[in-house]
Design a protein around this motif. Sequence first.
Motif, PDB file in Angstrom:
ATOM      1  N   ARG A  42      13.245   1.152 -57.795  1.00 45.04           N
ATOM      2  CA  ARG A  42      12.837   1.430 -56.354  1.00 45.04           C
ATOM      3  C   ARG A  42      12.090   0.135 -55.537  1.00 45.04           C
ATOM      4  O   ARG A  42      12.390   0.240 -54.333  1.00 45.04           O
ATOM      5  N   ALA A  43      11.395  -0.619 -56.182  1.00 40.49           N
ATOM      6  CA  ALA A  43      10.865  -1.907 -55.554  1.00 40.49           C
ATOM      7  C   ALA A  43      12.069  -2.659 -55.060  1.00 40.49           C
ATOM      8  O   ALA A  43      11.828  -3.326 -53.884  1.00 40.49           O
ATOM      9  N   ALA A  44      12.944  -2.889 -55.730  1.00 41.91           N
ATOM     10  CA  ALA A  44      13.901  -3.753 -55.399  1.00 41.91           C
ATOM     11  C   ALA A  44      15.088  -3.509 -54.294  1.00 41.91           C
ATOM     12  O   ALA A  44      15.283  -4.001 -53.392  1.00 41.91           O
ATOM     13  N   PHE A  45      14.888  -1.891 -54.428  1.00 42.76           N
ATOM     14  CA  PHE A  45      15.640  -1.102 -53.478  1.00 42.76           C
ATOM     15  C   PHE A  45      15.062  -1.303 -51.899  1.00 42.76           C
ATOM     16  O   PHE A  45      15.582  -1.499 -50.931  1.00 42.76           O
ATOM     17  N   ASP A  46      13.899  -1.028 -52.080  1.00 39.64           N
ATOM     18  CA  ASP A  46      13.053  -0.946 -50.893  1.00 39.64           C
ATOM     19  C   ASP A  46      12.703  -2.538 -50.159  1.00 39.64           C
ATOM     20  O   ASP A  46      12.956  -2.389 -49.189  1.00 39.64           O
ATOM     21  N   GLU A  47      12.794  -3.419 -51.196  1.00 36.71           N
ATOM     22  CA  GLU A  47      12.611  -4.770 -50.551  1.00 36.71           C
ATOM     23  C   GLU A  47      14.111  -5.131 -49.992  1.00 36.71           C
ATOM     24  O   GLU A  47      14.044  -5.998 -48.885  1.00 36.71           O
ATOM     25  N   ALA A  48      15.303  -4.840 -50.558  1.00 40.91           N
ATOM     26  CA  ALA A  48      16.608  -5.078 -49.990  1.00 40.91           C
ATOM     27  C   ALA A  48      16.651  -4.369 -48.444  1.00 40.91           C
ATOM     28  O   ALA A  48      17.050  -4.894 -47.719  1.00 40.91           O
ATOM     29  N   VAL A  49      16.229  -3.252 -48.450  1.00 39.69           N
ATOM     30  CA  VAL A  49      16.187  -2.600 -47.269  1.00 39.69           C
ATOM     31  C   VAL A  49      15.451  -3.096 -46.294  1.00 39.69           C
ATOM     32  O   VAL A  49      16.088  -3.475 -45.026  1.00 39.69           O
ATOM     33  N   GLU A  50      14.326  -3.766 -46.377  1.00 37.09           N
ATOM     34  CA  GLU A  50      13.525  -4.280 -45.614  1.00 37.09           C
ATOM     35  C   GLU A  50      14.087  -5.859 -45.365  1.00 37.09           C
ATOM     36  O   GLU A  50      14.204  -6.477 -44.011  1.00 37.09           O
ATOM     37  N   ALA A  51      14.737  -6.444 -46.000  1.00 36.78           N
ATOM     38  CA  ALA A  51      15.335  -7.640 -45.742  1.00 36.78           C
ATOM     39  C   ALA A  51      16.648  -7.639 -45.052  1.00 36.78           C
ATOM     40  O   ALA A  51      17.007  -8.303 -43.991  1.00 36.78           O
ATOM     41  N   VAL A  52      17.411  -6.514 -45.234  1.00 36.81           N
ATOM     42  CA  VAL A  52      18.524  -6.188 -44.584  1.00 36.81           C
ATOM     43  C   VAL A  52      18.264  -5.874 -43.170  1.00 36.81           C
ATOM     44  O   VAL A  52      18.742  -6.318 -42.088  1.00 36.81           O
ATOM     45  N   ALA A  53      17.331  -5.009 -42.798  1.00 35.38           N
ATOM     46  CA  ALA A  53      16.591  -4.553 -41.522  1.00 35.38           C
ATOM     47  C   ALA A  53      16.157  -5.815 -40.919  1.00 35.38           C
ATOM     48  O   ALA A  53      16.479  -5.899 -39.540  1.00 35.38           O
ATOM     49  N   ALA A  54      15.541  -6.696 -41.289  1.00 36.91           N
ATOM     50  CA  ALA A  54      15.003  -7.857 -40.801  1.00 36.91           C
ATOM     51  C   ALA A  54      16.205  -8.796 -40.225  1.00 36.91           C
ATOM     52  O   ALA A  54      16.120  -9.349 -39.064  1.00 36.91           O
ATOM     53  N   ALA A  55      17.090  -9.047 -41.139  1.00 38.19           N
ATOM     54  CA  ALA A  55      18.081  -9.784 -40.905  1.00 38.19           C
ATOM     55  C   ALA A  55      18.936  -9.151 -39.706  1.00 38.19           C
ATOM     56  O   ALA A  55      19.437  -9.691 -38.692  1.00 38.19           O
ATOM     57  N   THR A  56      19.071  -7.892 -39.731  1.00 36.87           N
ATOM     58  CA  THR A  56      19.928  -7.192 -38.756  1.00 36.87           C
ATOM     59  C   THR A  56      19.179  -7.104 -37.246  1.00 36.87           C
ATOM     60  O   THR A  56      20.000  -7.664 -36.285  1.00 36.87           O
ATOM     61  N   SER A  57      18.010  -7.031 -37.366  1.00 31.17           N
ATOM     62  CA  SER A  57      17.232  -7.078 -36.077  1.00 31.17           C
ATOM     63  C   SER A  57      17.427  -8.423 -35.431  1.00 31.17           C
ATOM     64  O   SER A  57      17.420  -8.485 -34.190  1.00 31.17           O
ATOM     65  N   ARG A  58      17.251  -9.525 -36.315  1.00 31.72           N
ATOM     66  CA  ARG A  58      17.313 -10.943 -35.791  1.00 31.72           C
ATOM     67  C   ARG A  58      18.866 -11.143 -35.273  1.00 31.72           C
ATOM     68  O   ARG A  58      18.936 -11.850 -34.143  1.00 31.72           O
ATOM     69  N   LEU A  59      19.721 -10.685 -35.928  1.00 34.44           N
ATOM     70  CA  LEU A  59      21.253 -10.745 -35.342  1.00 34.44           C
ATOM     71  C   LEU A  59      21.207 -10.090 -34.158  1.00 34.44           C
ATOM     72  O   LEU A  59      21.696 -10.812 -33.359  1.00 34.44           O
ATOM     73  N   VAL A  60      21.076  -8.953 -34.093  1.00 34.48           N
ATOM     74  CA  VAL A  60      21.094  -8.154 -32.866  1.00 34.48           C
ATOM     75  C   VAL A  60      20.356  -8.710 -31.819  1.00 34.48           C
ATOM     76  O   VAL A  60      20.959  -8.501 -30.616  1.00 34.48           O
ATOM     77  N   ALA A  61      19.326  -9.213 -31.945  1.00 33.26           N
ATOM     78  CA  ALA A  61      18.532  -9.651 -30.961  1.00 33.26           C
ATOM     79  C   ALA A  61      19.145 -11.169 -30.373  1.00 33.26           C
ATOM     80  O   ALA A  61      19.065 -11.445 -29.278  1.00 33.26           O
ATOM     81  N   GLU A  62      19.849 -11.740 -31.118  1.00 39.58           N
ATOM     82  CA  GLU A  62      20.263 -13.158 -31.073  1.00 39.58           C
ATOM     83  C   GLU A  62      21.688 -13.105 -30.211  1.00 39.58           C
ATOM     84  O   GLU A  62      22.265 -14.324 -29.777  1.00 39.58           O
ATOM     85  N   LEU A  63      22.377 -12.232 -30.560  1.00 36.83           N
ATOM     86  CA  LEU A  63      23.784 -11.914 -30.241  1.00 36.83           C
ATOM     87  C   LEU A  63      23.802 -11.938 -28.704  1.00 36.83           C
ATOM     88  O   LEU A  63      23.049 -11.386 -28.111  1.00 36.83           O
ATOM     89  N   VAL A  64      24.912 -12.440 -28.075  1.00 40.90           N
ATOM     90  CA  VAL A  64      24.757 -12.537 -26.688  1.00 40.90           C
ATOM     91  C   VAL A  64      26.321 -12.091 -26.365  1.00 40.90           C
ATOM     92  O   VAL A  64      27.398 -12.053 -27.276  1.00 40.90           O
ATOM     93  N   SER A  65      26.695 -11.439 -25.115  1.00 40.28           N
ATOM     94  CA  SER A  65      28.034 -10.440 -24.816  1.00 40.28           C
ATOM     95  C   SER A  65      28.208 -10.606 -23.310  1.00 40.28           C
ATOM     96  O   SER A  65      27.406 -10.265 -22.529  1.00 40.28           O
ATOM     97  N   PRO A  66      29.357 -10.953 -23.019  1.00 40.35           N
ATOM     98  CA  PRO A  66      29.810 -11.062 -21.423  1.00 40.35           C
ATOM     99  C   PRO A  66      30.167  -9.650 -21.271  1.00 40.35           C
ATOM    100  O   PRO A  66      30.107  -9.455 -19.905  1.00 40.35           O
ATOM    101  N   ALA A  67      30.465  -8.656 -22.049  1.00 41.71           N
ATOM    102  CA  ALA A  67      30.725  -7.526 -21.681  1.00 41.71           C
ATOM    103  C   ALA A  67      29.671  -6.467 -21.187  1.00 41.71           C
ATOM    104  O   ALA A  67      28.378  -6.839 -21.782  1.00 41.71           O
ATOM    105  N   PRO A  68      29.782  -5.661 -20.381  1.00 40.22           N
ATOM    106  CA  PRO A  68      28.460  -4.592 -20.102  1.00 40.22           C
ATOM    107  C   PRO A  68      28.058  -3.839 -21.418  1.00 40.22           C
ATOM    108  O   PRO A  68      29.110  -3.822 -22.302  1.00 40.22           O
ATOM    109  N   PRO A  69      26.671  -3.726 -21.477  1.00 39.06           N
ATOM    110  CA  PRO A  69      26.441  -2.594 -22.610  1.00 39.06           C
ATOM    111  C   PRO A  69      27.377  -1.365 -22.831  1.00 39.06           C
ATOM    112  O   PRO A  69      27.767  -0.913 -21.659  1.00 39.06           O
TER     113      PRO A  69
END
Length: 93
Positions: A42-69
């Motif tokens: 459980r601890a390893a699983f929960d830690e992995a979920v939080e790490a992936v969520a943090a990385a995903t959040s950073r990625l989505v925030a930093e990506l840019v797109s010339p296309a409209p949303p």
Amino acid sequence: MCRNIRRLHNMAPPADEDEIRDAALQYVRKISGSTRPSAANRAAFDEAVEAVAAATSRLVAELVSPAPPRSREAEAERARRSGLRRAGAAAAE
């Protein structure tokens, strides 16, 4: 790619933390092969979920797109039509 993980980048309205965490949970479930980890894992699983969520959040925030949303409604309709096509193809076999 797991079909349950949805596009999060360049959406209107933007993805929120719950959507990001849900996608991270789906990803960790998929790669671990477990929807409910044992108490020992459980601890390893929960830690992995939080790490992936943090990385995903950073990625989505930093990506840019010339296309409209993209519209969430249009994406849902596209997914629905795609599912109907897949079901029709499977029924024809």
